[in-house]
Enzyme design. Structure first.
Site, PDB file in Angstrom:
ATOM      1  N   HIS A  60      -3.623   8.496   8.920  1.00 24.11           N
ATOM      2  CA  HIS A  60      -3.081   8.627   7.397  1.00 24.11           C
ATOM      3  C   HIS A  60      -4.556   9.223   6.896  1.00 24.11           C
ATOM      4  O   HIS A  60      -5.527   8.821   7.285  1.00 24.11           O
ATOM      5  CB  HIS A  60      -2.638   7.287   6.745  1.00 24.11           C
ATOM      6  CG  HIS A  60      -1.115   7.247   7.284  1.00 24.11           C
ATOM      7  ND1 HIS A  60      -0.708   6.071   6.657  1.00 24.11           N
ATOM      8  CD2 HIS A  60      -0.581   7.573   8.357  1.00 24.11           C
ATOM      9  CE1 HIS A  60       0.584   5.990   7.415  1.00 24.11           C
ATOM     10  NE2 HIS A  60       0.645   6.818   8.336  1.00 24.11           N
ATOM     11  N   GLU A  64      -6.040   7.702   4.099  1.00 18.99           N
ATOM     12  CA  GLU A  64      -7.001   6.779   3.831  1.00 18.99           C
ATOM     13  C   GLU A  64      -7.942   6.153   5.104  1.00 18.99           C
ATOM     14  O   GLU A  64      -9.059   5.804   5.067  1.00 18.99           O
ATOM     15  CB  GLU A  64      -6.301   5.303   3.310  1.00 18.99           C
ATOM     16  CG  GLU A  64      -5.303   5.815   1.979  1.00 18.99           C
ATOM     17  CD  GLU A  64      -4.035   6.207   2.390  1.00 18.99           C
ATOM     18  OE1 GLU A  64      -3.448   6.282   1.173  1.00 18.99           O
ATOM     19  OE2 GLU A  64      -3.686   6.675   3.250  1.00 18.99           O
ATOM     20  N   CYS A  74      -0.198   2.556   2.237  1.00 15.00           N
ATOM     21  CA  CYS A  74       0.714   1.980   3.008  1.00 15.00           C
ATOM     22  C   CYS A  74       0.240   0.505   3.503  1.00 15.00           C
ATOM     23  O   CYS A  74      -0.886   0.288   3.209  1.00 15.00           O
ATOM     24  CB  CYS A  74       1.371   2.878   4.223  1.00 15.00           C
ATOM     25  SG  CYS A  74       0.185   3.076   5.616  1.00 15.00           S
ATOM     26  N   CYS A 104      -2.815   1.232   5.806  1.00 12.30           N
ATOM     27  CA  CYS A 104      -4.007   1.594   5.213  1.00 12.30           C
ATOM     28  C   CYS A 104      -4.660   0.774   4.181  1.00 12.30           C
ATOM     29  O   CYS A 104      -5.734   0.472   4.337  1.00 12.30           O
ATOM     30  CB  CYS A 104      -3.437   2.988   4.357  1.00 12.30           C
ATOM     31  SG  CYS A 104      -3.080   4.513   5.467  1.00 12.30           S
TER      32      CYS A 104
END
Length: 164
Positions: free
Chosen positions: A56, A58, A86, A89
């Site tokens: 992801h 992040e 999320c 993250c």
């Protein structure tokens, strides 16, 4: 802790989201990490590119900042991301010890685009025995030994004044 250039940092996170998505690297998410007014890490979603569900934006930004600074912790820094982090993250953000997170799109907005984390949030509230994912506690002496060795290593570091 919002930086004076916060709009430009959010613009950069959004730009990275668009660039990565247009390249086909992953979903529409970008992130930058800022300390003392400068970007120290950046990333965009690369789940498709890397065939890695943990890639992801992040996480990519945290990996980039930690590699650049040769550190595990990013205290004194803030993350600007195009979407609300999320649960995975958010956990990484806590582990990296970031001071603040600023996000553009909410998780409800992400859900409307097919990125719905509601099930994850609900599962994390449950005890491990009640989760949909089958989980079992399997005590293991060698795993316990690893913890004992770690505790000794920490004690030695404290005694010698060295950091782990």
């Amino acid at each position: 802790m919002q930086d004076s250039g916060s709009r430009s940092f959010m613009d950069e996170a959004a730009r990275l989201a668009i660039v990565g998505m247009k390249r086909g690297d992953g979903g529409p998410f970008g992130a930058v990490i800022v300390r003392q007014g400068a970007i120290i890490g950046q990333g965009w979603n690369k789940t498709f590119l890397r065939k890695d569900p943990s890639a992801h934006a992040e996480i990519q930004a945290i990996r980039d900042a930690c590699a650049r600074l040769d550190t595990l912790e990013l205290s004194g820094a803030a993350m600007y991301c195009s979407g609300e982090p999320c649960p995975m993250c958010l956990s990484a953000i806590y582990w990296a010890m970031l001071d603040a997170v600023y996000f553009a799109n909410t998780r409800e907005q992400a859900a409307l685009c097919g990125f719905d984390d509601a099930k994850l949030y609900a599962e994390l509230r449950l005890p491990w025995k009640a989760r949909a994912l089958s989980m079992a506690h399997m005590p293991n002496e060698q795993a316990q030994e690893a913890f004992r060795i770690w505790e000794q290593k920490k004690a030695n570091a404290l005694t010698s004044g060295k950091m782990l």
